[in-house]
Write a protein that holds these residues in place. Structure first.
Motif, mmCIF file in Angstrom:
data_model
loop_
_atom_site.group_PDB
_atom_site.id
_atom_site.type_symbol
_atom_site.label_atom_id
_atom_site.label_comp_id
_atom_site.label_asym_id
_atom_site.label_seq_id
_atom_site.Cartn_x
_atom_site.Cartn_y
_atom_site.Cartn_z
ATOM 1 N N HIS A 53 0.795 -1.218 0.000
ATOM 2 C CA HIS A 53 0.000 0.000 0.000
ATOM 3 C C HIS A 53 0.830 1.273 0.000
ATOM 4 O O HIS A 53 0.564 2.160 -0.806
ATOM 5 C CB HIS A 53 -1.083 0.035 1.060
ATOM 6 N N VAL B 176 1.684 2.471 -3.420
ATOM 7 C CA VAL B 176 0.752 3.292 -4.186
ATOM 8 C C VAL B 176 1.128 4.764 -4.046
ATOM 9 O O VAL B 176 1.170 5.514 -5.021
ATOM 10 C CB VAL B 176 -0.691 3.066 -3.690
ATOM 11 N N GLY C 164 -12.303 4.954 -4.333
ATOM 12 C CA GLY C 164 -11.572 4.220 -3.296
ATOM 13 C C GLY C 164 -12.369 4.128 -2.011
ATOM 14 O O GLY C 164 -12.173 3.193 -1.231
ATOM 15 N N HIS D 181 -11.178 1.026 -10.275
ATOM 16 C CA HIS D 181 -10.707 2.016 -9.302
ATOM 17 C C HIS D 181 -9.211 2.225 -9.404
ATOM 18 O O HIS D 181 -8.728 3.341 -9.538
ATOM 19 C CB HIS D 181 -11.089 1.587 -7.879
ATOM 20 N N PHE D 182 -8.442 1.133 -9.336
ATOM 21 C CA PHE D 182 -7.000 1.402 -9.259
ATOM 22 C C PHE D 182 -6.420 1.787 -10.600
ATOM 23 O O PHE D 182 -5.376 2.435 -10.652
ATOM 24 C CB PHE D 182 -6.221 0.295 -8.539
ATOM 25 N N THR E 72 -6.592 5.380 -10.630
ATOM 26 C CA THR E 72 -5.503 6.049 -9.924
ATOM 27 C C THR E 72 -4.188 5.824 -10.664
ATOM 28 O O THR E 72 -3.433 6.753 -10.866
ATOM 29 C CB THR E 72 -5.369 5.545 -8.480
#
Lengths: 573, 203, 74, 222
Positions: free
Chosen positions: A271, A274, A385, A406-407, A410
């Motif tokens: 995480h 990210v 998110g 979603h990712f 991003t």
């Protein structure tokens, strides 16, 4: 790397003079310690890997839209190949595209130029960093060519699947995958040490903490995050490699190991990672927005605090990837709180970027279009998110296409749009020529529209219950309806359009590199130090006696009472 | 160049006389080493966390597993003292450096000798344990023992090699003060993390 | 982060604590000590890097102050 | 929003759908507000010949409030989201209502096997009914499930139930559901489990009391 004993000092130019004789091609481009050359090496390697990792989704999305067809330029996709393709698309795009381009390429290229130094403080370590990275590239490509093919256990590599060749059936591929990732981490560890040390110690005279351009700050914060989080994953990687090859049972429950343990170690890194790639991209966007709206950054220090706050919070959110993984359900409550809270600093940062536009004089050049699309698209990724971080709705959405959409909302802005922003903005500095504006804008609009065509259908598919990493949805009665298939085809068609549009960029990039209009020192009229030297900068960045001195902050645009609407950092008055 | 309208604001934007000279806040080598050690601490934290989780997942009577040899606590305890002594000698070498680079050589050599003795004795212990049937494959107990102690051994050996080269340079007077500080810092890291590992793995 | 954040964080942690204190109804299998170890190492791994970064940042801050105090021009 | 795409069939499916809807309303409001502001500023402050920019540092009180007020409002929204999310989570995952029956679910590469209690309603007796890739339950009954894995990680996902739980080898994970409507629906594996992951589906048959009893009777002695 226990000997950072380079005696090179930031301004020790005497030691450098003997380098100025004609170097042969090999020494100049492959054995150079010049930060600009190393940055360029990272950039070109990253672009090559982007083509490599960008070809994968073409193959597997074609398979999803038209199951069982022979994909042009590839052939029929078997389940094994499908798994290997999705696994390595994720791995390559994050570790061999986003990281090298955003952090290593632009970190190397920009940090010394933006803080007014002649090179990194450890130039030889810098070269070593790229060399280790280059080896990791060879290893990851080799992992496809070994018997039984590439690793197909998802980029998270959850054991026991990844640990035991009896389960994953890719004994060579999974080990090489792991080795490549580990080498890549070592490369960035070395690079990160260099970035932070350089930014702290080699700043030009007069440059205070608050005069450092935002992108340098962001790359440094990202490097700190990376270094603080990578250790446990390295420990896990060693254990996984031993499980694969030495017959240990760290993650094998039958012999007393614990499979959840890997997730624990992986997501502890996963995480923060990210934010490791997010922060440099926001830094790049901050630079571009100020330049093209001719505005000072709205709340420099607040942006910095939001970045630090994000970094701190990023260590508290990682278990949200494990809500339904069989961890203690009570932990989910704590991690829901932290995950939803991390939206606050990020939202605030976006507000501040938008506020920077207030009162400006906005020029819609290609780099600015990319930077603005970063904000617009990243916000979609940001708000989607929240339902994933909220434990209650994550029960349903976990591992569905909603997560994928979603990712990608991003990571696409971060890795692809962030890189295009930086490339188009600093291209004149890097190559001394301007890119073609018309081609750039055409490329921008096709890409920015096509990306929504890919991922908005995926949100719907995810909400309809479609799970990830399944090579053919016809095996599931509820998912093989014509409506859902139409959405899959829409996503695939958009993807093909997006990929084709990238050839426009590649043409523009290489054509402009050699035949573009000559660029001046400061084509965008920017205030930061890199625009005060030649384009492209020579060896040592500035002539030895003209290293800049800094008199003010990096974003003094539109100061009242001046003839010009910008006031470079190095101009005394 | 500045207009007359807002002289005040312009002046505020100019820093008062930037210092011409440039100074390192923390010496490059030392800062780089601090960052590297930070990453290394996290590596060991990851190993120890993994160990703690697997150990806690075992039934109480299965750890250490029945039928497997017990770790030699006293022997390694003595070894730990050797390593701490080595760290002490290195610290003494650092103090001596101020009097002259060549003055630092004997304590550093003593430190290296003690460190090498530590590695050798640990190797002897490994050979014994392997002979008694504790191997990486025999149980998670053995796996973690060799993994954690082995990772530390790799660090110790690498540090000893680098320090040996550095000692040659130190004797020749080529080693800068900051490089020496950075290398010593790495050795302190290797020394100081060991008692913690000993406590976790052996006790 | 501002004080407002801290207050909220504490308040929210308080809200969720009752849930934490309650016995775990749905995780029958893994032993309690194993779950404790997961929570313990989670806290350990989370706090440790922040402590290290914090102390290095504090050290650097003090060095900067020190250097400014000895600066010839200042 | 989800219920228009896929039917809610468990008692908690509606809660999760509502949570999903609620969160999207909140974030959607902010999203469109901020995007609106963004595009307005882009239009309002586009480059025009001879119009200078305003020198703003971000410390001006009358401008900062445009950041600070939304900031506080977002924290309030977050608190609401967290409250409802944790509540839903608690109902689905942490709370375990009294069971009418218990089933065992065993996952392995690449099939699901289900163990149903037979006529006696008890698991672990001789009349247990074992099936592969086919789960039979009765509507309106509260079921506990015991989820196991024989080899690698799998994930038991029933989209119509809005339920998902990973299966971990070496552990038995307990959860619950209560089906509401009869019908036949998909079960998917939601965790990468190797080459056959893409075909690791099963069907759940939700039956009325009579149909379920008939099914049990038909399995008797097999």
């Amino acid at each position: 790397m226990s000997e950072p004993a380079s005696t090179h000092h930031a301004h020790g130019h005497g030691a450098h003079d003997d380098h100025h004789h004609e170097e042969n091609f090999f020494l100049k481009y492959f054995w150079s310690t010049d930060h600009k050359v190393i940055g360029m090496q990272y950039l070109l390697t990253g672009m090559f890997m982007a083509l490599f990792g960008g070809f994968f989704p073409y193959v597997f999305r074609m398979q999803l839209a038209f199951p069982g067809i022979s994909v042009p330029f590839y052939g029929v996709v078997s389940p094994t190949e499908y798994n290997a393709l999705v696994t390595n698309h994720g791995t390559v795009m994050i570790f061999w595209v986003a990281m090298p381009v955003l952090i290593a390429a632009f970190g190397n290229y920009l940090i010394p130029l933006m803080i007014g130094a002649d090179d990194m403080v450890f130039p030889r370590l810098n070269r070593l960093s790229y060399q280790v990275f280059a080896v990791s590239v060879v290893v990851i490509i080799a992992s496809f060519l070994v018997p039984q093919g590439g690793f197909g256990g998802a980029w998270t590599a959850y054991p026991p699947l990844s640990a035991n060749p009896d389960y994953n059936l890719t004994p060579w591929g999974s080990t090489l995958w792991l080795v490549a990732v580990a080498l890549e981490f070592i490369a960035f560890l070395i690079g990160g040490i260099n970035f932070i040390t350089t930014a702290m110690n080699s700043r030009a005279p007069g440059m205070r903490w608050s005069d450092v351009p935002m992108v340098v700050w962001m790359i440094c914060i990202a490097s700190i995050l990376f270094m603080a989080s990578v250790g446990p994953l390295m420990a896990g990687a060693v254990m996984l490699a031993f499980d694969q090859n030495l017959g240990t049972h760290f993650f094998d429950p039958k012999a007393g190991g614990d499979p959840i343990l890997w997730q624990h170690l992986f997501w502890f890194f996963g995480h923060p990672e990210v934010y490791v790639v997010l922060l440099p991209a926001t830094g790049i966007v901050a630079e571009v927005i100020t330049t093209f709206s001719r505005k000072k950054l709205f709340g420099y220090k607040t942006i910095l605090y939001t970045a630090i706050g994000t970094g701190v919070l990023s260590f508290f959110v990682w278990a949200h990837h494990q809500f339904i993984a069989g961890i203690d359900p009570r932990m989910a409550n704590v991690f829901t709180v932290t995950t939803v809270l991390i939206s606050i600093p990020i939202a605030e940062m976006m507000f501040l970027f938008i506020a920077t536009l207030y009162g400006g004089s906005i020029r819609f050049k290609t780099p600015m279009l990319w930077a603005l699309s970063f904000i617009a698209l990243f916000m979609i990724g940001g708000v989607t998110g929240i339902p994933l971080g909220a434990s209650g709705s994550d029960i349903y959405l976990h591992d569905s296409y909603y997560v994928i959409a979603h990712f990608h909302y991003t990571f696409f802005p971060i890795a692809i749009i962030g890189s295009f922003t930086a490339l188009t903005y600093w291209f004149p500095k890097m190559f001394g020529r301007m890119m073609n504006e018309t081609l750039g804008q055409v490329h921008f609009w096709i890409t920015a529209i096509a990306v929504n065509g890919i991922f908005i259908p995926l949100f719907v598919l995810g909400a309809a219950g479609q799970h990830r990493r399944i090579y053919n949805y016809n095996h599931f009665a509820q998912l093989s309806t014509p409506d859902l298939q139409a959405l899959r085809i829409l996503a695939t068609v958009s993807l093909v359009i997006l990929l084709l549009a990238q050839f426009l960029f590649l043409f523009n990039f290489f054509y402009s590199m050699f035949f573009g209009e000559k660029a001046s020192k400061n084509p965008w009229k920017g205030c930061t130090l890199e625009w005060t030297t030649e384009s492209p900068p020579g060896h040592g960045n500035w002539p030895a006696d003209q290293l800049p001195t800094v008199y003010r902050g990096p974003y003094e645009y539109g100061v009242e009472g001046r003839d010009e609407d910008y006031w470079p950092q190095n101009v005394p008055n | 160049m500045a207009g007359t309208m807002s002289e005040k604001r312009d002046l505020r934007l100019i820093h008062p006389a930037p210092t011409r000279e440039q100074r390192q806040i923390v010496p490059n080598e030392v800062l780089g080493m601090i960052l590297f050690i930070g990453a290394e601490v996290m590596l060991f934290a990851g190993l120890i966390s993994a160990y703690a989780v697997v150990r806690a997942g075992m039934p109480a009577d299965a750890w250490p597993p029945p039928g497997q040899p017990r770790l030699p606590i006293a022997f390694t305890g003595f070894n730990t003292l050797l390593l701490l002594a080595s760290g002490g000698a290195m610290w003494f070498g650092g103090r001596k450096f101020a009097e002259g680079a060549d003055k630092a050589v004997p304590p550093v050599l003593a430190s290296l000798g003690l460190g090498a003795a530590f590695v050798a004795l640990q190797g002897y212990e490994w050979a014994n344990l392997l002979g008694e049937g504790l191997s990486m494959q025999s149980s998670p107990y053995g796996s973690f023992f060799y993994l954690i102690v082995g990772t530390h051994a790799v660090h110790a050996v690498a540090a000893l090699l680098v320090l040996s080269v550095a000692t040659l340079r130190l004797r020749a007077g080529e080693l800068t003060e900051h490089a020496f500080t950075a290398l010593r810092a790495f050795w302190y890291f290797v020394v100081l993390i060991w008692p913690f590992l000993y406590w976790q793995v052996y006790l | 982060m501002s004080r407002v954040h801290a207050v909220w964080a504490v308040a929210l942690a308080g809200l969720t604590l009752p849930g934490v204190a309650e016995a775990c109804a749905v995780c029958f299998s893994a032993t309690e000590s194993n779950r404790g170890a997961f929570i313990g190492t989670t806290v350990f791994l989370t706090i440790l890097p922040l402590l290290m970064i914090g102390s290095v940042a504090f050290y650097v801050y003090r060095r900067v102050k020190e250097m400014e105090a000895t600066e010839p021009g200042a | 929003m989800i219920e228009r795409l896929i039917q809610p069939v468990s008692t908690f499916a509606g809660d999760i759908d509502q949570l999903f809807f609620g969160i999207h309303m909140v974030v959607g409001f902010w999203f469109f507000l901020v995007q609106g502001m963004f595009f307005y500023l882009l239009f309002r402050y586009r480059y025009r010949e001879g119009v200078p920019t305003t020198y703003v540092t971000g410390k001006e009180k009358h401008l900062k409030k445009w950041i600070n007020i939304p900031h506080i409002l977002i924290i309030l929204c977050d608190v609401g989201v967290i409250f409802f999310a944790v509540q839903t989570w608690y109902n689905v995952k942490q709370n375990l209502p009294e069971a009418d029956a218990t089933i065992r679910i065993v996952s392995q590469q690449w099939a699901w096997s289900f163990v149903h209690p037979g006529e006696d309603g008890e698991l672990g007796t001789d009349d247990d009914i074992k099936t592969v890739d086919e789960l039979h339950v009765q509507e309106g009954m509260t079921y506990h499930f015991q989820l196991e894995s024989r080899d690698v990680l799998h994930s038991f996902s029933v989209p119509v139930f809005r339920l998902k739980q990973d299966a971990v080898p070496g552990r038995v994970i307990t959860g619950w559901f209560e089906p509401m409507h009869t019908g036949v629906y998909d079960i998917q594996c939601a965790e990468m489990c190797g080459i056959g992951h893409g075909i690791m589906g099963a069907r759940i048959h939700i039956e009325s009391a009579e149909d379920h009893a008939a099914w049990i009777a038909s399995k008797k002695g097999t």
